[in-house]
Scaffold this motif. Structure first.
Motif, short mmCIF file in Angstrom:
data_model
loop_
_atom_site.label_atom_id
_atom_site.label_comp_id
_atom_site.label_asym_id
_atom_site.label_seq_id
_atom_site.Cartn_x
_atom_site.Cartn_y
_atom_site.Cartn_z
N ARG A 43 5.07 -2.82 6.64
CA ARG A 43 5.19 -2.84 5.18
C ARG A 43 4.52 -4.11 4.65
O ARG A 43 5.10 -5.19 4.70
CB ARG A 43 6.67 -2.80 4.77
N TRP A 44 3.29 -3.96 4.20
CA TRP A 44 2.52 -5.09 3.71
C TRP A 44 2.73 -5.25 2.21
O TRP A 44 3.02 -4.28 1.51
CB TRP A 44 1.04 -4.92 4.01
N GLU A 78 18.23 5.59 4.77
CA GLU A 78 17.14 5.94 3.86
C GLU A 78 16.08 4.85 3.81
O GLU A 78 14.88 5.13 3.80
CB GLU A 78 17.71 6.19 2.46
N GLU A 79 16.51 3.61 3.79
CA GLU A 79 15.58 2.48 3.65
C GLU A 79 14.83 2.19 4.94
O GLU A 79 13.62 1.94 4.93
CB GLU A 79 16.36 1.24 3.22
N TRP A 131 5.39 0.42 -2.71
CA TRP A 131 5.25 1.81 -3.11
C TRP A 131 6.47 2.37 -3.84
O TRP A 131 6.44 3.48 -4.35
CB TRP A 131 4.96 2.69 -1.88
N ASN A 132 7.55 1.60 -3.90
CA ASN A 132 8.79 2.10 -4.51
C ASN A 132 8.77 1.85 -6.01
O ASN A 132 9.43 0.95 -6.54
CB ASN A 132 10.00 1.41 -3.86
N ARG A 145 10.95 -0.73 -8.56
CA ARG A 145 10.24 -1.82 -9.24
C ARG A 145 10.44 -1.75 -10.75
O ARG A 145 10.57 -2.78 -11.41
CB ARG A 145 8.75 -1.78 -8.87
N ARG A 146 10.52 -0.53 -11.29
CA ARG A 146 10.79 -0.38 -12.73
C ARG A 146 12.20 -0.86 -13.07
O ARG A 146 12.42 -1.48 -14.12
CB ARG A 146 10.61 1.07 -13.16
N VAL A 147 13.14 -0.58 -12.18
CA VAL A 147 14.52 -1.05 -12.39
C VAL A 147 14.54 -2.57 -12.49
O VAL A 147 15.11 -3.15 -13.42
CB VAL A 147 15.44 -0.57 -11.25
#
Length: 282
Positions: A123-124, A164-165, A258-259, A263-265
């Protein structure tokens, strides 16, 4: 005192604690995990469950690397990370995760990749986010600290979030007792927060580590059938309120690039990007 290698690297001990705290304290938010570990263990290997390596230049500590279940470079340049990688290659891989500032993690990984085998996931460029002001939105006042009496509902939610993560259950390989102990420990410290609707967890988050300067949040989760209702935004605002008033003035976390929903939260709550992290998972 352990011998310094030709790369200027040696294990640190309690005698190095002040120098290590000064080094990590150059960025107390990014380095909150390292500072928390150092202060709770005094860099004693029996408490660390691993080692902390230091790199020295003319007798001065210039970079460090936490080597336990997590390998975490601390104030390390690309060159420092390569020096730590050289030392790591003298032993078999024991870490399950390499995580930290992108440049150092990338440099370390490029040097050990051939020998350490294929990772489960790379995960870069994970945005590292901070907030040191009041949240920009109203908090959900139904979010509260959890208690041991909540474990029947809380623990399955934590397992679901982790699975999930990370992509694998924390209970895999006989890990249930250890993971349950960790969830209980965070609850006992007052570092676990959740909202319950009719006995069910509909939002949760925890503080993973903290100092007087900063706290790092992890495990933010809303069940799939309740997403899109604003629970995460208001819930995170509540967590930020709790943390800033009772634990530390700055709240940090890092998120997968990518999440986009997450990120909006965080943006809505008032978090801003301060660095980029990377994670290599085995």
């Amino acid at each position: 005192m352990p011998t310094v290698t030709r790369h200027g690297v040696r294990p640190l001990g309690s005698a190095d604690l002040d120098a290590f705290l000064a080094l990590a304290g150059q960025d107390p938010v990014v380095n909150v995990f390292a500072l928390y570990r150092a202060r709770t263990t005094s860099l004693e290997p029996r408490w660390l469950g691993g080692e902390v390596w230091g790199r020295f230049d003319n007798g001065e500590l210039v970079a460090a690397c936490h080597v336990g279940a997590n390998l975490v470079p601390i104030q390390a340049s690309a060159d420092d990370a390569r020096a730590f990688a050289e030392r790591a290659l003298t032993r078999s891989r024991s870490v399950s995760t390499i995580v930290g500032p992108h440049e150092a993690v990338e440099s370390f990984w490029n040097h050990v990749a051939e020998s350490w085998g294929k990772p489960r996931e790379l995960r870069w460029q994970q945005p590292h986010l901070v907030i040191d002001e009041p949240p920009h939105v109203e908090a959900d006042h139904r979010v509260r600290r959890t208690t041991r009496q909540d474990m029947a509902a809380l623990y399955p939610a934590c397992v679901a979030m982790y699975t999930e993560e990370v992509g694998v259950s924390p209970e895999a390989g006989g890990g249930a007792d250890l993971y349950r102990a960790r969830v209980t420990q965070l609850t006992s410290r007052g570092w676990s927060f959740a909202r319950f609707d009719e006995g069910r967890v509909v939002f949760k988050a925890e503080v993973a580590c903290a100092t007087e300067d900063a706290a790092q949040v992890q495990g933010v989760w809303v069940p799939a059938d309740r997403r899109g209702e604003g629970l995460a935004v208001a819930g995170m605002a509540a967590v930020v309120d709790f943390v800033q008033h009772e634990i530390a003035p700055t709240v940090s976390l890092y998120v997968n690039e990518w999440n986009a929903p997450a990120r909006r939260v965080y943006e809505a709550v008032g978090f801003r990007e301060s660095a980029r992290f990377s994670t290599v998972m085995f």
